[in-house]
Write a protein that holds these residues in place. Structure first.
Motif, PDB file in Angstrom:
ATOM      1  N   SER A   1     -13.712 -11.766 -19.752  1.00  0.00           N
ATOM      2  CA  SER A   1     -13.823 -11.042 -18.464  1.00  0.00           C
ATOM      3  C   SER A   1     -15.027 -11.553 -17.670  1.00  0.00           C
TER       4      SER A   1
ATOM      5  N   ILE B   1     -13.723 -15.112 -16.325  1.00  0.00           N
ATOM      6  CA  ILE B   1     -12.583 -15.160 -15.411  1.00  0.00           C
ATOM      7  C   ILE B   1     -12.740 -14.224 -14.218  1.00  0.00           C
ATOM      8  N   GLU B   2     -13.210 -13.001 -14.477  1.00  0.00           N
ATOM      9  CA  GLU B   2     -13.259 -12.006 -13.401  1.00  0.00           C
ATOM     10  C   GLU B   2     -14.508 -12.120 -12.538  1.00  0.00           C
ATOM     11  N   TYR B   3     -15.636 -12.464 -13.161  1.00  0.00           N
ATOM     12  CA  TYR B   3     -16.899 -12.433 -12.417  1.00  0.00           C
ATOM     13  C   TYR B   3     -17.562 -13.800 -12.235  1.00  0.00           C
TER      14      TYR B   3
ATOM     15  N   ARG C   1     -16.854 -19.739  -6.919  1.00  0.00           N
ATOM     16  CA  ARG C   1     -15.460 -19.349  -6.742  1.00  0.00           C
ATOM     17  C   ARG C   1     -14.524 -20.568  -6.833  1.00  0.00           C
TER      18      ARG C   1
ATOM     19  N   ARG D   1     -14.173 -21.633 -10.386  1.00  0.00           N
ATOM     20  CA  ARG D   1     -13.373 -20.651 -11.121  1.00  0.00           C
ATOM     21  C   ARG D   1     -11.888 -20.862 -10.852  1.00  0.00           C
TER      22      ARG D   1
ATOM     23  N   LYS E   1      -8.939 -22.031 -13.468  1.00  0.00           N
ATOM     24  CA  LYS E   1      -7.647 -21.358 -13.622  1.00  0.00           C
ATOM     25  C   LYS E   1      -6.511 -22.379 -13.504  1.00  0.00           C
TER      26      LYS E   1
ATOM     27  N   HIS F   1      -5.020 -12.969 -20.995  1.00  0.00           N
ATOM     28  CA  HIS F   1      -5.327 -13.147 -19.572  1.00  0.00           C
ATOM     29  C   HIS F   1      -4.373 -14.138 -18.920  1.00  0.00           C
TER      30      HIS F   1
ATOM     31  N   THR G   1      -2.928 -13.204 -15.688  1.00  0.00           N
ATOM     32  CA  THR G   1      -3.872 -13.312 -14.570  1.00  0.00           C
ATOM     33  C   THR G   1      -4.029 -14.756 -14.131  1.00  0.00           C
TER      34      THR G   1
END
Length: 530
Positions: A251, A254-256, A288, A291, A295, A401, A404
């Motif tokens: 998390s 991937i999220e932050y 960003r 990231r 992904k 994940h 996502t």
């Protein structure tokens, strides 16, 4: 108080002496390099520790050897600690703290840690910076740059590392680490991001007592996550802890895009059914863009899309020299084929990361600092998870994940397509005008176009050899013709009744013919063996 720093001249002599002792001029290997850094002291140990995280730039064997580096530093005496605190607060530390333990909890190259109690009885931890550490490191970095030039170290180790790049990156990282307000900011940011997570905790930072040289945080009296016996005796489920720890770590990434870059067991505690993260001196930050590209890379792995993975790596990376694109693509294709028949959760993350970084290192592709820190961090967290639960696989958590990572946000994609369409339409209007201008410049000789064919080096080399041999044949024929013409004259001096100049020409043509014959015979045998 600790002894003041050596003069630049004395320290420079000391550095040169250590380098000569290890016979640096005879070359270098991983073990020798680690031993040199250890002998040179804390600044260089820190450089080595940073280097061990950059597997994209340094070979695997160097990184593994440098991971053995540990900051073994004699603790500061308590009188020095008191002096630093009094100077930092501009008053006696006894006005703020009820007590401070004289024996440190830990001692490293930049700082050491002490248990203390505030006047209100709260237990805290003090991280106190060593005196003159900034001046020592600044001096050592300056002297290291001189040593690199004096001993031509860049030439000696250029195949292994770019020393100037390492020095620049180290000094940037070290300056940030020596300002404890940065670590305080990271700790508060982490705490804020996971304040609603009921199984994660981070210590409180006491801003009112924190300075550039002193960091004050809540004391965590928990169980170290590697203390398996105590966890079992307290009734904790280690499998559950491992799952939660892995999920939280993914998390963070991937999220932050803000993750703990040194997640070894010493920086993790279990207290009141919560995982407590401590020591935020080394945090990774993913922009960003990076990231999104990561992904894309995971998506490419999941879909076995080699072309997409190659393009993502080249977009992410910093390419320092021309890339042989077909060879690089084939290398990634071989890498992908290893995992062709494996499910997403059966893949070994540590091996995969190491393989990708080995390929990048071979093709001189440097990855952003955040990505390289993440790679090292992922391998560290895997080792921590395996201590808790040997059956735990990081890729299983990433698989959770996967939705996502592979999910397509139709609204977001529609906006992207619309934006690109408008951009393409505007550029299309300009294209005809720009093409006309370029053609005019080509006609006037203001523009030259170079065509570079990737992978064409071997055919061109063969053509070059053929042309060279053809030239030699022409020279042999010219020598024979010229020598024959000279022989029709009565030119002096003579050798065996033949004009000397003609005789030399015949002998030269004969020698060149024999050399060319053996070269062609050698080539024929080589081709036949293949």
């Amino acid at each position: 108080m600790e002894q003041k720093i050596l003069s630049s001249r004395a320290r420079f002599a000391q550095i040169l002496s250590i380098l000569h002792k290890h016979h640096i001029e005879k070359g270098i290997d991983p073990v020798k390099f680690r031993e040199i850094l250890e002998d040179l002291g804390p600044t260089f140990v820190k450089i080595g520790q940073i280097m061990s995280t950059r597997q994209d730039m340094f070979s695997e064997r160097y990184c593994k050897e440098l991971m053995k580096l540990r900051s073994s530093v004699t603790p500061m005496d308590f009188d020095t600690v008191q002096t630093i605190l009094n100077e930092a607060y501009q008053k006696s530390w006894t006005e703020i703290y009820e007590s401070i333990d004289m024996e440190p909890l830990g001692s490293a190259s930049i700082a050491q840690v002490h248990f203390a109690q505030l006047k209100n009885g709260q237990s805290v931890v003090l991280k106190i910076q060593r005196p003159y550490i900034y001046e020592r490191m600044e001096r050592d970095v300056s002297l290291l740059r001189k040593a690199v030039k004096v001993l031509n170290l860049s030439d000696i180790v250029s195949s292994v590392i770019d020393l100037n790049m390492v020095i620049d990156e180290f000094w940037t990282a070290a300056k940030q680490e020596m300002d404890f307000t940065n670590e305080a900011m990271f700790a508060k940011r982490f705490k804020r991001l996971f304040k609603d997570c009921n199984f994660v905790y981070a210590p409180k930072i006491y801003d009112e007592y924190t300075t550039h040289q002193v960091l004050v945080m809540e004391y965590i009296e928990g169980i170290e996550i590697s203390d398996i016996e105590k966890l079992d005796s307290e009734g904790y489920d280690r499998v559950e802890i491992a799952d939660k720890l892995a999920y939280n770590y993914i998390s963070q990434v991937i999220e932050y895009g803000f993750f703990h870059a040194d997640p070894h067991s010493g920086n993790l505690r279990i207290r009141d059914d919560k995982i407590v993260w401590i020591d935020f001196g080394m945090m990774g930050i993913l922009e960003r863009r990076d990231r999104e590209l990561m992904k894309d890379a995971v998506r490419a792995l999941a879909l076995r899309d080699t072309t997409k993975l190659v393009d993502t790596i080249l977009t992410l990376g910093i390419v320092n020299q021309e890339i042989d694109y077909p060879a690089f693509t084939n290398e990634i294709e071989r890498f992908m084929n290893q995992y062709l028949n494996l499910s997403f959760s059966e893949m070994d993350l540590g091996v995969m990361v190491q393989d990708v970084f080995t390929i990048c290192h071979h093709y001189h592709i440097a990855l952003p600092k955040g990505i390289s820190m993440l790679a090292r961090s992922m391998m560290t967290i895997e080792a921590t998870l395996n201590d808790l639960d040997p059956s735990c696989n990081m890729m299983k958590i990433i698989a959770n994940h996967k939705a996502t990572l592979t999910h397509v946000d139709l609204g977001k994609e529609a906006k992207k397509i619309a934006s690109k369409s408008i951009d393409a339409f505007v550029k299309g209007l300009d294209l005809s005008v720009q093409s006309s201008d370029v053609l005019k410049m080509v006609q006037r000789g203001q523009v030259k176009v170079n065509l570079n064919l990737m992978g064409s080096e071997q055919p061109i080399a063969k053509i070059d050899r053929m042309i060279n041999r053809l030239i030699i044949c022409i020279l042999i024929a010219a020598l024979l013709m010229a020598s024959s013409l000279i022989c029709t004259t009565d030119m002096d001096p003579k050798i065996l009744g033949i004009p000397a100049l003609g005789f030399v020409g015949f002998m030269s043509a004969l020698a060149m013919s024999i050399w060319l014959f053996f070269k062609m015979l050698q080539l024929h045998r080589r081709n036949k063996s293949f």
